[in-house]
Scaffold this active site. Structure first.
Site, PDB file in Angstrom:
ATOM      1  CE  LYS A 182     -98.028 -40.499  -6.112  1.00 21.67           C
ATOM      2  NZ  LYS A 182     -96.782 -41.126  -5.581  1.00 21.67           N
ATOM      3  N   GLY A 234     -95.334 -45.756 -15.068  1.00 25.16           N
ATOM      4  CA  GLY A 234     -94.972 -46.611 -13.941  1.00 25.16           C
ATOM      5  C   GLY A 234     -95.098 -48.068 -14.340  1.00 25.16           C
ATOM      6  CB  SER A 235     -95.204 -51.087 -12.297  1.00 21.78           C
ATOM      7  OG  SER A 235     -96.321 -50.770 -11.484  1.00 21.78           O
ATOM      8  CB  THR A 236     -97.170 -53.628 -16.629  1.00 20.72           C
ATOM      9  OG1 THR A 236     -96.287 -53.108 -17.627  1.00 20.72           O
ATOM     10  CG2 THR A 236     -98.330 -54.327 -17.317  1.00 20.72           C
ATOM     11  N   GLY A 239    -100.509 -49.735 -13.822  1.00 19.82           N
ATOM     12  CA  GLY A 239    -101.181 -49.234 -15.025  1.00 19.82           C
ATOM     13  C   GLY A 239    -102.493 -49.962 -15.279  1.00 19.82           C
ATOM     14  CD  GLU A 256     -95.332 -43.393 -22.542  1.00 18.30           C
ATOM     15  OE1 GLU A 256     -94.748 -44.450 -22.857  1.00 18.30           O
ATOM     16  OE2 GLU A 256     -95.582 -42.488 -23.344  1.00 18.30           O
ATOM     17  CB  CYS A 290     -89.599 -47.815 -19.008  1.00 18.96           C
ATOM     18  SG  CYS A 290     -89.300 -46.246 -19.828  1.00 18.96           S
ATOM     19  CD  GLU A 387     -89.799 -52.935 -16.320  1.00 16.33           C
ATOM     20  OE1 GLU A 387     -90.769 -52.915 -15.549  1.00 16.33           O
ATOM     21  OE2 GLU A 387     -89.545 -52.005 -17.103  1.00 16.33           O
TER      22      GLU A 387
HETATM   23  P1  NAD Z   1     -95.065 -47.930  -9.710  1.00 19.73           P
HETATM   24  O1  NAD Z   1     -96.112 -48.298 -10.694  1.00 19.73           O
HETATM   25  O2  NAD Z   1     -94.948 -48.706  -8.482  1.00 19.73           O
HETATM   26  O3  NAD Z   1     -95.218 -46.416  -9.268  1.00 19.73           O
HETATM   27  C1  NAD Z   1     -95.322 -45.366 -10.199  1.00 19.73           C
HETATM   28  C2  NAD Z   1     -96.101 -44.240  -9.579  1.00 19.73           C
HETATM   29  O4  NAD Z   1     -97.444 -44.682  -9.375  1.00 19.73           O
HETATM   30  C3  NAD Z   1     -95.604 -43.766  -8.220  1.00 19.73           C
HETATM   31  O5  NAD Z   1     -95.760 -42.377  -8.150  1.00 19.73           O
HETATM   32  C4  NAD Z   1     -96.569 -44.464  -7.254  1.00 19.73           C
HETATM   33  O6  NAD Z   1     -96.728 -43.785  -6.043  1.00 19.73           O
HETATM   34  C5  NAD Z   1     -97.847 -44.431  -8.034  1.00 19.73           C
HETATM   35  N1  NAD Z   1     -98.827 -45.458  -7.683  1.00 19.73           N
HETATM   36  C6  NAD Z   1     -98.616 -46.649  -7.064  1.00 19.73           C
HETATM   37  N2  NAD Z   1     -99.794 -47.314  -6.937  1.00 19.73           N
HETATM   38  C7  NAD Z   1    -100.740 -46.526  -7.501  1.00 19.73           C
HETATM   39  C8  NAD Z   1    -102.150 -46.674  -7.694  1.00 19.73           C
HETATM   40  N3  NAD Z   1    -102.804 -47.763  -7.308  1.00 19.73           N
HETATM   41  N4  NAD Z   1    -102.808 -45.683  -8.322  1.00 19.73           N
HETATM   42  C9  NAD Z   1    -102.165 -44.584  -8.769  1.00 19.73           C
HETATM   43  N5  NAD Z   1    -100.847 -44.381  -8.585  1.00 19.73           N
HETATM   44  C10 NAD Z   1    -100.135 -45.353  -7.976  1.00 19.73           C
HETATM   45  O7  NAD Z   1     -93.727 -47.939 -10.571  1.00 19.73           O
HETATM   46  P2  NAD Z   1     -92.279 -47.567 -10.063  1.00 19.73           P
HETATM   47  O8  NAD Z   1     -91.725 -48.745  -9.357  1.00 19.73           O
HETATM   48  O9  NAD Z   1     -92.265 -46.256  -9.408  1.00 19.73           O
HETATM   49  O10 NAD Z   1     -91.530 -47.361 -11.465  1.00 19.73           O
HETATM   50  C11 NAD Z   1     -90.989 -48.396 -12.152  1.00 19.73           C
HETATM   51  C12 NAD Z   1     -91.869 -48.807 -13.299  1.00 19.73           C
HETATM   52  O11 NAD Z   1     -92.145 -47.689 -14.158  1.00 19.73           O
HETATM   53  C13 NAD Z   1     -91.187 -49.805 -14.195  1.00 19.73           C
HETATM   54  O12 NAD Z   1     -92.071 -50.846 -14.504  1.00 19.73           O
HETATM   55  C14 NAD Z   1     -90.864 -49.012 -15.466  1.00 19.73           C
HETATM   56  O13 NAD Z   1     -90.749 -49.767 -16.607  1.00 19.73           O
HETATM   57  C15 NAD Z   1     -91.956 -48.037 -15.514  1.00 19.73           C
HETATM   58  N6  NAD Z   1     -91.564 -46.863 -16.287  1.00 19.73           N
HETATM   59  C16 NAD Z   1     -92.080 -46.713 -17.537  1.00 19.73           C
HETATM   60  C17 NAD Z   1     -91.698 -45.651 -18.324  1.00 19.73           C
HETATM   61  C18 NAD Z   1     -92.263 -45.476 -19.711  1.00 19.73           C
HETATM   62  O14 NAD Z   1     -92.142 -44.391 -20.254  1.00 19.73           O
HETATM   63  N7  NAD Z   1     -92.873 -46.479 -20.278  1.00 19.73           N
HETATM   64  C19 NAD Z   1     -90.810 -44.702 -17.822  1.00 19.73           C
HETATM   65  C20 NAD Z   1     -90.293 -44.895 -16.547  1.00 19.73           C
HETATM   66  C21 NAD Z   1     -90.688 -45.985 -15.784  1.00 19.73           C
END
Ligand code: NAD
Length: 476
Positions: A182, A234-236, A239, A256, A290, A387
């Site tokens: 996704k 994605g975001s903490t 996660g 991650e 990130c 962040e």
């Molecule tokens: P986000 O968590 O909002 O979204 C990430 C993904 O998760 C998107 O595809 C989103 O549609 C999906 N998502 C949202 N809610 C969900 C849920 N309840 N269940 C399952 N999936 C869901 O994050 P973002 O704003 O897209 O990305 C930025 C964040 O990602 C930052 O915090 C960044 O640090 C982190 N990030 C981490 C790494 C790493 O390797 N550690 C790499 C890139 C980005």
């Protein structure tokens, strides 16, 4: 001078973006059940690039069913056969890299010199690297009979859309798993082009499925009973939600998440080299990284000299058309992200830190944020703790190596750090005390598919890349 968004027509012409895209399930592009769609924009101009199917729980179910069916045959293939597909995908990515770089720049807003010189070469490198593992699983010390986990549900963010896809799909496939991925809602296009590459490579139907949509689509995927492994970047906050959903099931999980990386500059570091590392650490991809070096820790005695050099260097950065190969700073990915960055940067000023940006005029349409440096930052400030995920650097000072380590580790996150010093002994001593998954020595943002990447603390757990990244997709 004001900037007018006018992408060079010849560069735009290398990619043919269709007015609409379906979900990629069982080797076919199809409409979402119910026919829902969403628009994806060019964040540099707010122009609509395409309309994309919005996957529902029903679509997720179809995709998981297709992946489950494909798993039987895919996992039974000799590793050498799976390797052939991965090598083929890697080569097609290389052949189509100009088109994919332009596409990624249009959908994400990042400068073409980054997609061209960093994202795309790394995507191909990941597929080459894991192709090389596929036929060696029995001989790599994983145990007598390493088996794939089954169907992997993978959810990725928007900051490195195609590269995060490669980090997820390459090891999963090499290990014999099938996947449902996704992509993020603001950057769905490169994953759909990747689906086309899978077809071009002759990948068996159902091995890779792409379900575009929003957080609810991701949540349906993570909760689906037919998947064996969840891989999330994605975001903490999200996660943590996913960890709760998966808790109690037999699904394997890797996360991650976010970061607040410390870039530590000692007084003996060569100033010009450190400045380049600082700029790369926080302004690469507009800081939407990130592992960005978003906290600069400077030894007090060199603070003024380093800040003066940094300001001079920032004044030479070019912000503007992401398709222009001379552009250093592109657009912010979305209006929401721009609002988040603006709010946090404003909090820095309100809390008493000193704000500085080079003089630069922002384009009138699209989402833009000038490179920003905050000095006089304390550890209590929000800009030192949260962040920002934008081109905003928070500068703190220290006197001793011990103080640098304490400040660097004073974070809920533990993803990345950089150390700048000519003294090897100090480098090793400080690196060993940092609670960060990756520590760069006299450099920053260097990636290699052979090197595991991942976090401590609230930056998540599990590793992607290298042998560890493969192990996360194996039952050993
Ligand atoms: P986000 O968590 O909002 O979204 C990430 C993904 O998760 C998107 O595809 C989103 O549609 C999906 N998502 C949202 N809610 C969900 C849920 N309840 N269940 C399952 N999936 C869901 O994050 P973002 O704003 O897209 O990305 C930025 C964040 O990602 C930052 O915090 C960044 O640090 C982190 N990030 C981490 C790494 C790493 O390797 N550690 C790499 C890139 C980005």
């Amino acid at each position: 001078m004001a900037f007018a968004y006018a992408p060079a027509p010849e560069s735009r012409a290398v990619v043919d973006i269709a007015p609409s895209y379906g979900l990629f399930i069982d080797g076919e592009f199809r409409e979402a059940a119910g026919g829902k769609v969403f628009k994806t924009l060019n964040p540099a101009s707010e122009e609509v690039l395409s309309e994309v199917a919005h996957g529902s729980a029903e679509d997720v179910d179809r995709a998981v069913t297709a992946a489950r069916k494909a798993f039987e045959k895919w996992s039974a293939l000799p590793g050498s056969e799976r390797a052939k597909y991965l090598f083929r995908i890697a080569r097609i990515v290389q052949e189509r890299s100009r088109e994919l770089a332009v596409l990624e720049t249009l959908d994400n807003g990042k400068p073409i010199k980054e997609t061209r010189d960093a994202d795309l070469p790394l995507v191909a490198a990941h597929f080459f690297y894991y192709a090389g593992w596929a036929d060696k699983l029995d001989h790599a010390g994983f145990g007598p009979n390493p088996r794939p986990l089954g169907v992997a549900g993978q959810v990725i963010p928007w900051n490195f859309p195609l590269l995060m896809l490669a980090w997820k799909i390459a090891p999963a496939l090499a290990a014999g798993n099938t996947v449902v991925l996704k992509p993020a809602e603001t950057t769905p296009l490169s994953a759909l082009f990747f689906a086309d590459i899978c077809r071009q490579a002759g990948l068996p139907k159902g091995v890779v499925n792409i379900v575009t949509g929003d957080g609810a689509t991701g949540a349906a995927l993570v909760a689906h009973e037919g998947i064996d492994k969840v891989a999330f970047t994605g975001s903490t906050a999200v996660g943590k939600q996913i960890a709760r959903t998966v808790a109690g099931s037999d699904k394997k999980l890797t996360l991650e998440l976010g970061g607040k990386g410390a870039n530590i500059v000692f007084d003996d570091a060569p100033v010009d080299q450190a400045v380049e590392g600082i700029v790369n650490g926080i302004f690469f991809n507009q800081g939407q990284v990130c592992c960005a070096g978003s906290r600069l820790l400077v030894q007090e005695s060199v603070h003024d000299e380093l800040m003066a050099a940094l300001r001079r260097r920032l004044s030479t950065l070019r912000l503007g058309d992401p398709l222009d190969k001379n552009t250093d700073i592109g657009a912010i990915n979305s209006a929401e992200q721009l609002a988040r960055i603006t709010e946090l940067a404003d909090s820095g000023e309100a809390e008493g830190a000193e704000r500085w940006s080079p003089s630069c005029e922002l384009p009138s349409s699209g989402y833009w944020f000038a490179p920003t440096v905050f000095t006089n930052v304390t550890q209590a400030h929000r800009i030192a703790r949260e962040e920002i995920f934008g081109p905003v650097l928070s500068v703190l000072t220290f006197r001793t190596p011990g103080e640098a380590v304490a400040k660097a580790n004073n974070s809920q996150y533990g993803l990345s750090a950089g150390i700048w010093t000519e003294k090897g002994s100090r480098m090793l001593a400080v690196a060993s005390k940092l609670r960060a998954g990756v520590v760069w020595a006299n450099t920053f943002n260097k990636f290699d598919p052979a090197s595991p990447f991942g976090g401590f603390k609230e930056s998540g757990f599990g590793r992607e890349g290298g042998r560890h990244g493969l192990e996360a997709y194996l039952d050993v």
